[in-house]
Motif scaffolding. Structure first.
Motif: not given
Length: 351
Positions: A157-179
């Motif tokens: 699986t792929i997790s994405v670390a999110a900080f800020g609205p743009r990275m949060t959107r990318v994480a929500a739309e592409t990742a299996d998990e947001v960290v």
């Protein structure tokens, strides 16, 4: 009802021996934790460390990262993950992130710009490679052609670390998990709402939400010094500084961004700062704090144990294992195949 789970994060405390990481991993395995996060700082190459950990513990699932997308290419990450999995027989997941300008630009002489789009492209390429496809991608930041893993890892699986609205959107739309790391429960609730909304807008299941939480049961003064020494590093970088300012520590952030070194800040970091973004205190206080992160919307908590007065985090991890056995389900010493921890499989319609 979302499945809740606990794991352990190797903390890489700045004031401790490098090899302490292996001791913490051993303690996590002996306590029955099923998931271990291994980031990358100034000590070990993460894939080398993951191989050593897998060969010395019974932990069935490793998550390497978050790895800086501006430093490691998707091909390098896929090769690293597949190497560890193949050589050790351990399930390996991957986490990606932007890291910081200091690490990406100063250490590695790479550009720390365009991170949301670079992350989106990295996830797309990495999914293709882990799934066994041949690289054929030409994006704004990433261009790769012809590579294919000889041993694909389609269950990774792929997790994405999110900080800020743009990275949060990318994480929500592409990742299996947001960290997330070093955040208060209130911030978890905000991010949970954001990623649910982003995913719904795309017609996708919402990704799981993981948070790294520094944890210490009955801390001594040495622990607070350890926490302050580490937090002094995070006061300056973009994102973290703004978050600490929102929590009421703006004067420390301003000093951090105007001073040359972290050591001058350490004496002035109050115990309230680590407590605001961690689970620190008496046993009941720690348990209540962990519950508050789950109640705010976290699906997985990666515990970051302190070690200044708790060798290898043994006391804290054993306490959590004893009092939250349903969240640390593994029988001690038994290695089982990973079940994906409830995270979506790779073939579920992601780009």
């Amino acid at each position: 009802m979302r499945r809740r789970s606990l794991g352990v994060v190797l903390p890489y405390w700045l004031d401790r021996p490098d090899l302490e990481a292996l001791g913490i991993a051993r303690q996590a395995g002996e306590c029955g934790f099923e998931r271990l996060w291994l980031g990358e700082m100034a000590t070990f190459d993460v894939f080398a460390l993951a191989t050593a950990v897998a060969n010395r513990t019974s932990i069935p699932r490793l998550t390497v990262g978050p790895l800086a997308v501006g430093v490691r290419s998707p091909v390098a990450i896929a090769m690293g993950a597949a190497s560890v999995a193949t050589l050790t027989g351990t399930h390996v997941d991957v986490a990606l992130g932007a890291s910081s300008p200091h690490i990406v630009s100063d250490w590695h002489d790479r550009s720390w710009s365009g991170n949301p789009q670079r992350t989106r492209e990295s996830v797309a390429v990495l999914r293709e490679l882990l799934g066994g496809g041949r690289a054929a991608f030409s994006g704004r930041h990433i261009r790769t052609r012809g590579f294919r893993l000889r041993r694909p890892q389609p269950d990774s699986t792929i997790s994405v670390a999110a900080f800020g609205p743009r990275m949060t959107r990318v994480a929500a739309e592409t990742a299996d998990e947001v960290v997330l790391n070093l955040v208060a429960p209130e911030h978890i609730a905000q991010v949970r709402a954001s990623i649910d909304a982003f995913a719904e807008a795309r017609g996708l299941p919402a990704p799981r939400l993981a948070v790294w939480v520094t944890c210490s049961v009955e801390p001594h003064p040495a622990t607070y010094h350890q926490l302050a020494s580490q937090l002094a590093v995070y006061l300056r970088p973009p994102g973290y500084g703004e978050m600490f300012t929102e929590l009421g520590f703006g004067s420390l952030v301003r000093r951090a961004r105007s001073t040359a070194g972290r050591h001058a800040l350490v004496p002035d970091i109050p115990p309230e700062l680590p407590a605001a973004v961690g689970a620190i205190g008496s046993g009941p206080e720690v348990l209540r704090r962990i519950e508050s992160y789950f109640n705010a919307g976290a699906d997985h908590i990666g515990l970051v144990p302190t070690t200044a007065d708790d060798s290898e985090g043994a006391r804290t991890l054993a306490f959590i294992r004893e009092h939250l056995p349903d969240l640390v389900p593994g029988p001690i010493g038994a290695k089982r195949p990973a079940d994906g921890d409830g995270i979506r499989s790779l073939g579920d319609g992601h780009p």
